[in-house]
Design a protein around this motif. Structure first.
Motif, PDB file in Angstrom:
ATOM      1  N   SER A  69      -4.310   1.117   0.977  1.00  0.00           N
ATOM      2  CA  SER A  69      -3.761   0.009   0.189  1.00  0.00           C
ATOM      3  C   SER A  69      -4.137   0.238  -1.271  1.00  0.00           C
ATOM      4  O   SER A  69      -4.870   1.169  -1.601  1.00  0.00           O
ATOM      5  N   THR A  75      -2.575  -5.549  -6.502  1.00  0.00           N
ATOM      6  CA  THR A  75      -1.172  -5.913  -6.262  1.00  0.00           C
ATOM      7  C   THR A  75      -0.871  -7.305  -6.827  1.00  0.00           C
ATOM      8  O   THR A  75       0.194  -7.535  -7.405  1.00  0.00           O
ATOM      9  N   GLU A 102      -0.955   1.445  -4.936  1.00  0.00           N
ATOM     10  CA  GLU A 102      -1.309   2.381  -3.872  1.00  0.00           C
ATOM     11  C   GLU A 102      -1.375   3.806  -4.413  1.00  0.00           C
ATOM     12  O   GLU A 102      -2.241   4.589  -4.036  1.00  0.00           O
ATOM     13  N   ARG A 178       4.054  -8.067   1.333  1.00  0.00           N
ATOM     14  CA  ARG A 178       2.619  -8.128   1.148  1.00  0.00           C
ATOM     15  C   ARG A 178       1.884  -7.877   2.459  1.00  0.00           C
ATOM     16  O   ARG A 178       2.301  -8.372   3.512  1.00  0.00           O
ATOM     17  N   GLY A 179       0.840  -7.107   2.378  1.00  0.00           N
ATOM     18  CA  GLY A 179       0.080  -6.757   3.572  1.00  0.00           C
ATOM     19  C   GLY A 179       0.696  -5.612   4.366  1.00  0.00           C
ATOM     20  O   GLY A 179       0.228  -5.259   5.447  1.00  0.00           O
ATOM     21  N   GLY A 180       1.746  -4.996   3.813  1.00  0.00           N
ATOM     22  CA  GLY A 180       2.543  -4.045   4.582  1.00  0.00           C
ATOM     23  C   GLY A 180       1.922  -2.679   4.831  1.00  0.00           C
ATOM     24  O   GLY A 180       2.486  -1.872   5.563  1.00  0.00           O
ATOM     25  N   SER A 181       0.768  -2.406   4.241  1.00  0.00           N
ATOM     26  CA  SER A 181       0.232  -1.059   4.439  1.00  0.00           C
ATOM     27  C   SER A 181      -0.267  -0.832   5.871  1.00  0.00           C
ATOM     28  O   SER A 181      -0.320   0.309   6.326  1.00  0.00           O
TER      29      SER A 181
HETATM   30  N1  ASP Z   1      -1.278  -3.689  -1.579  1.00  0.00           N
HETATM   31  C1  ASP Z   1      -0.309  -4.441  -0.806  1.00  0.00           C
HETATM   32  C2  ASP Z   1      -0.673  -5.918  -0.827  1.00  0.00           C
HETATM   33  O1  ASP Z   1      -1.632  -6.306  -1.456  1.00  0.00           O
HETATM   34  C3  ASP Z   1      -0.178  -3.949   0.590  1.00  0.00           C
HETATM   35  C4  ASP Z   1      -1.418  -4.091   1.448  1.00  0.00           C
HETATM   36  O2  ASP Z   1      -2.519  -4.266   0.951  1.00  0.00           O
HETATM   37  O3  ASP Z   1      -1.280  -4.028   2.668  1.00  0.00           O
HETATM   38  O4  ASP Z   1       0.027  -6.700  -0.270  1.00  0.00           O
END
Ligand code: ASP
Ligand code: MG
Length: 436
Positions: A69, A75, A102, A178-181
């Protein structure tokens, strides 16, 4: 190209047959994907610790690909910059900006690995490529070409891959939401036929419930994909929901573990696996809660064919997602209809229903945002009776009123007044024998 089944699609595994994924090097112990979240790469010290962890797996003889991430908070900063320039900005450029968080980490981690004598190189989504659809800001992965990554892993190179990014149909950079990693990591694991996808985060695994509410919550050694999906979607925000869907569709073994624990600690985390791999099945594996819903009741809705269709078609047209629904039988030709919507959608839902009042013909709308949904989840429910009853009894003993009930094969959910959410979670945790 390995076509990835779209989460939710009812396609069989569209991944290429195993035979087309090259075998790992005969001497390699296992092929693993290690994914590090934002708090795990928050600064250079954390990145050094991550490099040490990766180095240990490499030295143990594994083939390793790393997915990262952006640094924690990075982000959010990038989003804020886009918004400051233009609240309604071009989503394609937003993705270009967001993908940089990233990118920076992959380069830094590759450098840190190189200083440890490990041959590492960074990969951006477009270089692999990780193909996605064109829904900028919330793109879905459609296919990943893992061939080159595999070839290099086999000669001892560590691939450090940017999570969260992909390449759209028009060759522009996309991001996965968001959170997609997490989803990037699981998809890559599927594409390269990894034995395991280790998701390093700031918690040491999946718990029976939120330990902040129930200090006696227990860490689970294993949880089934389906249970994890239910827990993720009802509030346990450890894994990106789509990553769990992908893992389930492609049978990727996912391990959630802490990047903060010492290597010497017993840090096995929680394995997210197929139900069949769980020997000691619990009837209930976890209790989830969500305060993100609101309840709407339409009073005195005419009881005739087409009314439910009229109501929910109007809401769907305005992108309001519905969760629980109950309708009463009618005594006098009209009935009350109660359902829940996302709390953020409440105002839009009310406006939509007010506008459709002439077609629907209800008497009044009553809305209540002060509700919480509590769910008990467990694959063991498939074969055990009385699970719901235990729930109702435990809530009754605490004088907690149940407003709406819904069930699925492996879940029972109730809607209650928000003030009682924590009390309910604690009572249920005890009632199902989950206390440590
Ligand atoms: N950096 C991105 C986010 O903050 C993806 C991730 O962290 O999963 O949403
Ligand atoms: Mg995350």
């Amino acid at each position: 190209m390995c076509a990835l089944t779209q989460p939710g699609a009812i396609m069989p595994n569209a991944i290429v047959p195993d035979a087309t994924i090259p075998e790992r090097h005969p001497a390699a112990m296992a092929r693993i994907v290690m994914k590090f979240g934002g708090t795990s790469v928050a600064d250079l010290d954390r990145i050094r610790i991550v490099a040490d962890r990766v180095a240990r797996e490499v030295e143990a003889g594994h083939e390793v690909a790393v997915v990262t991430s952006a640094m924690a908070g990075a982000t959010n900063q990038l989003v804020a910059w886009c918004q400051a320039l233009a609240p309604l900005h071009d989503a394609r450029e937003y993705d270009v900006v967001l993908a940089t968080g990233e990118q920076a980490v992959t380069g830094l981690l590759a450098i840190a690995l190189q200083t440890r004598g490990i041959e590492a190189r960074s990969w951006q989504g477009w270089q692999i490529p990780i193909r996605t659809d064109g829904a900028h800001g919330r793109a879905r992965i459609t296919a990943i070409d893992g061939a080159e990554i595999i070839r290099r892993m086999q000669i001892g190179q560590v691939a450090v891959v940017s999570g969260f990014q992909g390449l759209g149909p028009d060759n522009r950079v996309t991001t996965l939401g968001r959170g997609g990693s997490d989803t990037s990591a699981v998809a890559l694991a599927a594409a390269i036929g990894a034995d395991r996808c280790d998701i390093y985060t700031d918690v040491d695994g999946i718990y029976t419930t939120d330990p902040r509410i129930v200090p006696r919550a227990r860490k689970l050694d294993r949880i089934a994909y389906e249970e994890m999906l239910e827990l993720a979607s009802v509030g346990a925000k450890v894994l990106h929901t789509r990553s769990v869907e992908l893992a389930m569709n492609h049978r990727v073994r996912v391990r959630v573990l802490s990047s903060f624990a010492d290597a010497s600690d017993d840090n096995q985390g929680t394995l997210v696996v197929d139900e069949d791999e769980i020997v000691e099945k619990q009837i209930v594996s976890g209790i989830a809660y969500s305060r993100d819903e609101a309840k709407i009741t339409l009073r005195q809705v005419p009881d005739r064919p087409g009314i439910a269709a009229a109501i929910f078609t109007a809401l769907a047209a305005h992108h309001v997602n519905i969760d629980m629904i109950v309708q009463n039988i009618s005594a006098d030709g009209s009935t009350d209809l109660t359902f829940t919507v996302g709390r953020a959608d409440l105002a839009r839902a009310r406006a939509t229903l007010a506008e459709a009042q002439p077609q629907i013909g209800y008497l009044e709308i009553v809305a209540d945002a002060n509700v919480a949904k509590i769910s008990v989840v467990g694959t063991g429910m498939r074969s055990h009776a009385g699970v719901a009853n235990t729930m109702f009894r435990a809530l009754a003993d605490k004088a907690i009123n149940i407003q709406v009930i819904s069930t699925s094969e492996i879940k029972v959910s109730v809607l209650i007044a928000a003030d009682y959410a924590e009390l309910a979670v604690r009572a249920l945790h005890t009632a199902y024998g989950l206390d440590a």
